[in-house]
Write a protein that holds these residues in place. Structure first.
Motif, PDB file in Angstrom:
ATOM      1  N   ALA A  97      -3.821  -9.433   1.984  1.00 38.06           N
ATOM      2  CA  ALA A  97      -4.849  -9.378   1.456  1.00 38.06           C
ATOM      3  C   ALA A  97      -5.838  -8.878   2.739  1.00 38.06           C
ATOM      4  N   ARG A  98      -5.326  -9.209   4.012  1.00 38.91           N
ATOM      5  CA  ARG A  98      -5.921  -8.733   4.984  1.00 38.91           C
ATOM      6  C   ARG A  98      -5.400  -7.218   5.628  1.00 38.91           C
ATOM      7  N   LEU A  99      -4.528  -7.429   4.942  1.00 37.99           N
ATOM      8  CA  LEU A  99      -3.753  -6.475   5.315  1.00 37.99           C
ATOM      9  C   LEU A  99      -4.042  -4.751   5.135  1.00 37.99           C
ATOM     10  N   ALA A 120       0.600  -1.487   0.033  1.00 33.77           N
ATOM     11  CA  ALA A 120      -0.101   0.181   0.127  1.00 33.77           C
ATOM     12  C   ALA A 120       0.462   1.346  -0.504  1.00 33.77           C
ATOM     13  N   THR A 121      -0.021   2.440  -0.053  1.00 36.52           N
ATOM     14  CA  THR A 121       0.584   3.645  -0.281  1.00 36.52           C
ATOM     15  C   THR A 121       0.799   4.511   0.276  1.00 36.52           C
ATOM     16  N   VAL A 146      -3.427   3.365   0.103  1.00 35.18           N
ATOM     17  CA  VAL A 146      -4.425   2.979  -1.047  1.00 35.18           C
ATOM     18  C   VAL A 146      -3.561   1.125  -1.335  1.00 35.18           C
ATOM     19  N   SER A 147      -4.034   0.490  -2.621  1.00 34.51           N
ATOM     20  CA  SER A 147      -3.258  -0.202  -2.763  1.00 34.51           C
ATOM     21  C   SER A 147      -2.298  -0.136  -3.540  1.00 34.51           C
ATOM     22  N   LEU A 185      -5.926  -1.191   5.761  1.00 33.04           N
ATOM     23  CA  LEU A 185      -5.405  -0.293   4.848  1.00 33.04           C
ATOM     24  C   LEU A 185      -6.110   0.632   4.372  1.00 33.04           C
ATOM     25  N   SER A 186      -6.703   0.153   3.542  1.00 33.37           N
ATOM     26  CA  SER A 186      -7.548   0.121   2.883  1.00 33.37           C
ATOM     27  C   SER A 186      -9.028   1.005   3.799  1.00 33.37           C
ATOM     28  N   ASP A 187      -9.062   0.769   4.496  1.00 38.70           N
ATOM     29  CA  ASP A 187     -11.129   1.012   5.820  1.00 38.70           C
ATOM     30  C   ASP A 187      -9.816   2.051   6.521  1.00 38.70           C
ATOM     31  N   VAL A 188      -8.936   2.771   6.357  1.00 37.11           N
ATOM     32  CA  VAL A 188      -8.075   3.546   7.325  1.00 37.11           C
ATOM     33  C   VAL A 188      -8.590   4.992   7.346  1.00 37.11           C
TER      34      VAL A 188
END
Length: 288
Positions: A237-239, A103-104, A265-266, A243-246
């Protein structure tokens, strides 16, 4: 009796879940020195570490690594499982030990930022060509905006920093901005996010800092996992989902990230190609 059986089943399930959590080895989460000191850095990123621990059902050990090179090495040698790190540090860890970005980070909603060169408005310096014979500071050699990108720019202009400047030093981003604003240093390399944050926090005054060069857009800081952890696709995938939900979680927990950071964002390794290309062009990275 049915009520007792349900209670027993609940207690067993809870105990098994707790045991599974306790049995998981702690996830070693290292963060670069984005704040002025380690204590403040740890305090700033503790909420994110706690959030990841809850989302991943696993203990998370947070630590700050005070150089980008050191962070890349720790990810490469197994001291770190997951790292929030500068782009050049990530490229080094990927090149040397197969670490993989997942992710970035987003800053004001954008996954990109800029390297800059700053000077004091009264220095008489208005463009990079005016730097000849002046003092200049880079960040540490693991820094993207503080070292790799400005070095690449200077080389593209036929400039050898060791002979072009009267003195070259390497120090922290915050120290570069402070010394330039004080007139102690003629100019130095930094990144726009750090300069903006220091102005907002009152650490430097805007009228004591002038940008004389800005890079093309650069990929933001990476969340990377070690080569060993990257092989665990289910964990990755879980990580990434956590992170996407942050971004959404920040609405109710604004202290999850520092000001202006708006989520993740992934992204994959291809997003960091501009950094890799600069590393190869400067000889800082050797082609395999």
């Amino acid at each position: 009796m049915k009520r007792l059986n349900r209670l027993f089943l609940f207690l067993v399930t809870a105990a098994l879940a707790a045991g599974a959590f306790a049995a998981e080895p702690p996830l070693k989460f290292a963060v670069g020195l984005f704040q002025p000191d380690k204590d403040k850095n740890d305090a700033t990123y503790r909420p994110l570490a706690d959030y990841l621990s809850a989302r991943l059902d696993r203990p998370v050990e947070l630590r700050t690594v005070d150089s980008w090179e050191g962070l890349a090495k720790s990810l490469a040698n197994g001291e770190t499982d997951v790292a929030l790190m500068g782009p050049w540090g990530y490229v080094l860890a990927n090149h040397q030990a197969g670490a993989q970005v997942v992710a970035t980070i987003l800053y004001d909603g954008k996954p990109e930022y800029f390297a800059i060169i700053v000077t004091h408005p009264n220095s008489g310096i208005n463009k990079p060509a005016d730097l000849k014979g002046r003092t200049f500071a880079f960040g540490d050699k693991g820094s993207t905006s503080g070292y790799l990108i400005p070095l690449h720019y200077f080389m593209s202009q036929g400039i050898d920093p060791q002979t072009y400047f009267s003195k070259v030093l390497h120090t922290k981003h915050q120290a570069i901005e402070t010394q330039v604003a004080q007139g102690v240093l003629d100019a130095g390399a930094d990144y726009n996010r750090n300069r903006n944050a220091m102005i907002e926090q009152g650490l430097i005054k805007a009228e004591q800092s002038k940008i004389i060069w800005q890079s093309a857009p650069l990929p933001n800081d990476a969340v990377a996992v070690s080569k060993a952890l990257a092989a665990d696709k289910a964990f990755v995938a879980r990580l990434q989902a956590a992170l996407s939900d942050v971004g959404e979680v920040l609405k109710s927990r604004p202290n999850l990230l520092p000001p202006h950071y708006t989520g993740f964002v992934s992204r994959d390794n291809a997003f960091y190609k501009p950094i890799r290309d600069a590393g190869l062009a400067t000889g800082s990275l050797q082609a395999k």
